[in-house]
Write an enzyme that holds these catalytic residues in place. Structure first.
Site, short mmCIF file in Angstrom:
data_model
loop_
_atom_site.label_atom_id
_atom_site.label_comp_id
_atom_site.label_asym_id
_atom_site.label_seq_id
_atom_site.Cartn_x
_atom_site.Cartn_y
_atom_site.Cartn_z
N TYR A 198 0.85 -1.21 0.00
CA TYR A 198 0.00 0.00 0.00
C TYR A 198 0.88 1.25 0.00
CZ TYR A 198 -3.59 3.33 1.56
OH TYR A 198 -4.45 4.41 1.67
N SER A 241 2.54 1.71 -3.30
CA SER A 241 1.62 2.19 -4.34
C SER A 241 1.34 3.69 -4.17
CB SER A 241 0.31 1.39 -4.32
OG SER A 241 -0.47 1.69 -3.18
N ILE A 266 -8.84 8.56 8.20
CA ILE A 266 -10.16 9.17 7.97
C ILE A 266 -11.24 8.12 8.24
CG2 ILE A 266 -11.60 10.39 6.27
CD1 ILE A 266 -8.87 11.78 6.79
N1 LIG Z 1 -9.83 6.15 4.99
C1 LIG Z 1 -8.57 6.43 5.24
O1 LIG Z 1 -8.13 6.50 6.40
C2 LIG Z 1 -7.61 6.71 4.11
C3 LIG Z 1 -6.35 7.24 4.41
C4 LIG Z 1 -5.46 7.50 3.39
C5 LIG Z 1 -5.81 7.27 2.07
N2 LIG Z 1 -7.04 6.77 1.79
C6 LIG Z 1 -7.35 6.52 0.39
O2 LIG Z 1 -8.56 7.15 0.06
C7 LIG Z 1 -9.21 6.43 -0.99
C8 LIG Z 1 -10.65 6.12 -0.59
O3 LIG Z 1 -10.63 5.31 0.57
P1 LIG Z 1 -11.91 5.15 1.52
O4 LIG Z 1 -11.42 5.23 2.89
O5 LIG Z 1 -13.00 6.06 1.07
O6 LIG Z 1 -12.26 3.62 1.23
P2 LIG Z 1 -13.60 2.89 0.74
O7 LIG Z 1 -13.30 1.43 0.79
O8 LIG Z 1 -14.77 3.41 1.49
O9 LIG Z 1 -13.70 3.35 -0.79
C9 LIG Z 1 -12.86 2.85 -1.79
C10 LIG Z 1 -13.67 2.69 -3.06
O10 LIG Z 1 -12.80 2.24 -4.11
C11 LIG Z 1 -13.52 1.31 -4.88
N3 LIG Z 1 -12.64 0.43 -5.64
C12 LIG Z 1 -11.84 -0.58 -5.20
N4 LIG Z 1 -11.25 -1.20 -6.23
C13 LIG Z 1 -11.67 -0.58 -7.37
C14 LIG Z 1 -11.42 -0.76 -8.75
N5 LIG Z 1 -10.61 -1.74 -9.19
N6 LIG Z 1 -12.02 0.07 -9.63
C15 LIG Z 1 -12.86 1.04 -9.21
N7 LIG Z 1 -13.15 1.26 -7.91
C16 LIG Z 1 -12.56 0.46 -7.00
C17 LIG Z 1 -14.33 0.51 -3.87
O11 LIG Z 1 -15.40 -0.18 -4.49
C18 LIG Z 1 -14.78 1.63 -2.92
O12 LIG Z 1 -16.03 2.16 -3.31
C19 LIG Z 1 -8.36 5.17 -1.24
O13 LIG Z 1 -7.49 5.40 -2.34
C20 LIG Z 1 -7.57 5.06 0.05
O14 LIG Z 1 -6.35 4.38 -0.13
C21 LIG Z 1 -7.94 6.47 2.77
#
Ligand SMILES: NC(=O)c1ccc[n+]([C@@H]2O[C@H](COP(=O)([O-])OP(=O)(O)OC[C@H]3O[C@@H](n4cnc5c(N)ncnc54)[C@H](O)[C@@H]3O)[C@@H](O)[C@H]2O)c1
Length: 246
Positions: free
Chosen positions: A153, A156, A186
């Site tokens: 992760y 990436s 978050i």
């Molecule tokens: N929540 C956190 O603490 C946090 C922190 C840092 C970064 N992020 C990043 O923020 C972004 C959103 O995360 P989130 O917390 O909302 O997670 P989440 O799981 O609620 O949302 C992620 C979404 O990505 C979609 N997804 C997964 N694989 C996919 C694919 N191959 N094609 C299209 N869509 C796809 C899923 O269906 C989901 O709806 C991610 O990139 C995550 O790495 C989140």
């Protein structure tokens, strides 16, 4: 209100969490929103439309280039053009590097890094044609500091930050701004399976003494997709309650 009036935004990962909240915010600010995901995209689009906004749901697997082409063509068919791309889709991880299988590593790269590459590759020729466009790539605090059990992760998301900075240089002279946003921890469904103890550890590690909210990421993304940020490109904005600054 109306900071994105007349613009069309394609948002990946819009079926859940941060992407869903960004889609709502963009709808409230007057954008035509393309909610793209492998699931939940229709629901988000319907919520935006029910609230009086303009939106469609599109099935998009970000790791497949032909899926991007279909989503882009549908967007142009519905709304004429794309003005902003927000790459939010991502998958999580919780593994020591010694337990990480090659297939899991490849999947992580295919979704979190190659997905961003494909997205930029899809929209940039059109942005160049009209000498305008905004791209925001969601990275992570894990790209900037060492967190535990996130080997592929972190790699990436580090790749997302580097690729954002690099591609931004190639297109800065064409009035195209490309930035990353790196969230701290978050509150989204991605955290659903972590223990209360782990949540407390995250909160204690955050100087703001709380976890972040998706709308706090959406506000930064909105700014980076609005005309207000036309002189900002190649940056990774860390939105983390101070964790990375310690
Ligand atoms: N929540 C956190 O603490 C946090 C922190 C840092 C970064 N992020 C990043 O923020 C972004 C959103 O995360 P989130 O917390 O909302 O997670 P989440 O799981 O609620 O949302 C992620 C979404 O990505 C979609 N997804 C997964 N694989 C996919 C694919 N191959 N094609 C299209 N869509 C796809 C899923 O269906 C989901 O709806 C991610 O990139 C995550 O790495 C989140």
């Amino acid at each position: 209100m109306n900071r994105l009036s007349g613009k069309t935004a394609l948002i990946t990962g819009a079926g859940s969490g941060i992407g869903r909240v960004i889609a709502h915010k963009f709808g409230e600010e007057g954008a035509a929103v393309v909610c793209a995901d492998i699931k939940g995209f229709e629901e988000t689009a319907k919520e935006i439309a029910d609230a009086g906004g303009k939106a469609i749901g599109v099935e998009l697997d970000v790791s497949k280039l032909d899926s991007w082409k279909k989503a882009y063509d549908l967007t142009v068919h519905e709304f004429g053009a794309v003005d902003a791309l927000v790459n939010v889709a991502g998958i999580p991880e919780a593994a020591d590097i010694l337990d990480l299988e090659e297939a899991d590593f490849d999947k992580m790269m295919n979704v979190n890094l190659k997905g961003v590459f494909f997205g930029m590759k899809t929209v940039l020729p059109h942005f160049v044609e009209k000498s305008a466009g905004k791209i925001v790539n969601i990275a992570s605090l894990a790209a900037h500091v060492g967190l535990t059990k996130l080997p592929s992760y972190s790699a990436s998301k580090g790749g997302v930050v580097s690729m954002t900075r690099q591609v931004a240089m190639d297109y800065a002279g064409k009035n195209i701004q490309i930035n990353a946003v790196s969230p701290g921890i978050i509150e989204t469904p991605i955290l659903a399976n972590i223990s209360a103890e782990m949540k407390k550890q995250f909160t204690d590690a955050t100087p703001a003494n709380r976890l972040g909210r998706p709308d706090e990421i959406a506000s930064m993304v909105l700014f980076l997709c609005s005309d207000e940020s036309d002189f900002i490109t190649g940056q990774a904005m860390i939105v983390d309650g101070g964790w990375g600054s310690q």
